[in-house]
Design a protein around this motif. Structure first.
Motif, PDB file in Angstrom:
ATOM      1  N   GLU A   1      -8.426  20.302  41.461  1.00 21.56           N
ATOM      2  CA  GLU A   1      -7.215  20.062  41.679  1.00 21.56           C
ATOM      3  C   GLU A   1      -6.988  18.578  42.436  1.00 21.56           C
ATOM      4  N   ARG A   2      -6.022  18.183  41.991  1.00 18.07           N
ATOM      5  CA  ARG A   2      -5.576  16.702  42.346  1.00 18.07           C
ATOM      6  C   ARG A   2      -4.366  16.583  43.162  1.00 18.07           C
ATOM      7  N   TYR A   3      -4.016  15.787  44.069  1.00 18.49           N
ATOM      8  CA  TYR A   3      -2.964  15.437  44.651  1.00 18.49           C
ATOM      9  C   TYR A   3      -2.710  13.678  44.540  1.00 18.49           C
ATOM     10  N   SER A   4      -1.521  13.435  44.192  1.00 25.39           N
ATOM     11  CA  SER A   4      -1.132  12.088  44.563  1.00 25.39           C
ATOM     12  C   SER A   4       0.429  11.872  44.871  1.00 25.39           C
ATOM     13  N   ILE A   5       0.740  10.798  45.469  1.00 25.32           N
ATOM     14  CA  ILE A   5       2.110  10.615  46.027  1.00 25.32           C
ATOM     15  C   ILE A   5       2.345   9.234  45.478  1.00 25.32           C
ATOM     16  N   ALA A   6       3.534   9.215  44.676  1.00 28.42           N
ATOM     17  CA  ALA A   6       4.098   7.878  44.159  1.00 28.42           C
ATOM     18  C   ALA A   6       5.199   7.413  45.127  1.00 28.42           C
ATOM     19  N   PHE A   7       5.449   6.141  45.196  1.00 25.07           N
ATOM     20  CA  PHE A   7       6.663   5.712  45.820  1.00 25.07           C
ATOM     21  C   PHE A   7       7.101   4.761  44.821  1.00 25.07           C
TER      22      PHE A   7
END
Ligand SMILES: O=C(O)CCC(=O)C(=O)O
Ligand SMILES: [Fe+2]
Length: 314
Positions: free
Chosen positions: A262-268
């Motif tokens: 599983e992978r999490y990322s946060i783009a702004f």
């Protein structure tokens, strides 16, 4: 095919701003992607953001679906349904996400976030997201002052022309569930794309998957893994900045593979001010190198792209 990529690393603690600006120019022209360190945001805050993101994605499916992105607002985009696409590829990517923005963004058509109700996630959840928004905007403003210097402009150029004044920016929390027994071969976590705004400040949790393609016209395409650097933000140039700079800065195509874990990322995403007209910078065109794009009002450009996002959850 994946090659070994070494992306430039920009250290904001380096005292010589002129030299940092020069390195940013090189990074934006060569790769359109670079790491940013010493940006002023604590690692513990990044970890808190990932915890809050997990809390959101752990909510029951029905609750998340109440926040589903619609034709005229941003929100949640679920994992693709198996029945929806029985062919080989999920068009939108094997991931779920939610877009959030600040109520401070002017124009109601651009600031329509849907916040999870307090019965599900306490008001501190929203406060953490709003705090992330403010912190990332501060990093973004610092970055754009260096980008202005890098382009031979006054360091407050983008602020003065209003491009960052009441800029449109979005947080996108992303979760890639990772391989499941029924993941089709050829599926991607995120399909190949370039970001349409000015710049993206990306935070990843260290699980690999992000790749860039430096030359989209080359066959076969060479996709290179973007290695994780602890504490660094990954910055990438978007199409609007490519347009301002007459393609001196590259908006590089990227994608996310379906990951083992599983992978999490946060783009702004910093997308610019709707009232600001995007026109080729004087320092980026000449008689021999005329402007490749006509001027465009931010609102027209953004409306077109956001409508596509609202409608399809791309
Ligand atoms: O999840 C990632 O690492 C990349 C996300 C991305 O490219 C995007 O949201 O535009
Ligand atoms: Fe992207």
């Amino acid at each position: 095919m994946a090659g070994n990529l070494v992306l430039p690393l920009i250290d904001l603690a380096f005292p010589d701003r002129a030299s940092t600006a020069k390195s940013i120019r090189q990074a934006c022209a060569d790769h359109g992607f670079f790491y940013l360190v010493n940006h002023g945001i604590e690692e513990s805050f990044f970890q808190q953001m990932f915890q809050e993101s997990r809390k959101f994605f752990s909510l029951p499916h029905d609750e998340k679906m109440k926040l589903k992105s619609k034709r005229d607002n941003l929100g949640y985009n679920p994992l693709p349904s198996k029945t929806l696409d029985s062919s080989s590829k999920f068009i939108g990517g094997l991931r779920e996400d939610i877009y959030l923005t600040s109520a401070k963004v002017k124009y109601s058509q651009f600031n329509a976030s849907q916040w999870p109700p307090e019965e599900l996630l306490p008001c501190s959840w929203r406060a953490t997201m709003e705090s992330y928004y403010e912190k990332m905007m501060a990093v973004g403003k610092n970055l754009f002052s260096l980008i202005a210097l890098a382009l031979g402009l006054d360091d407050l150029f983008f602020e003065k022309i209003g491009a960052l004044h009441e800029t449109l920016a979005y947080i996108r929390l992303l979760r890639y569930p990772g391989k499941t027994p029924d993941t089709s071969s050829g599926s991607l976590g995120a399909p190949a794309h370039s970001d349409f705004g000015m710049a993206t400040l990306l935070l990843t949790d260290g699980v690999p998957g992000l790749q860039i393609c430096m030359d989209k016209d080359k066959h076969p395409q060479l996709w290179e893994d973007v290695p994780h650097v602890n504490g660094a933000l990954i910055i990438n140039v978007g199409d609007l900045l490519e347009r301002w700079t007459n393609c001196l800065f590259r908006s590089t195509m990227h994608r996310v593979l379906v990951t083992e874990q599983e992978r999490y990322s946060i783009a702004f995403f910093i997308d610019g001010d709707p009232d600001c007209t995007v026109v080729c910078l004087e320092s980026c065109c000449s008689e021999e190198n005329p402007a490749r794009f006509p001027p465009i009002r931010g609102v027209d450009y953004l409306q077109e792209h956001l409508t596509a996002i609202y409608a399809s959850g791309l």
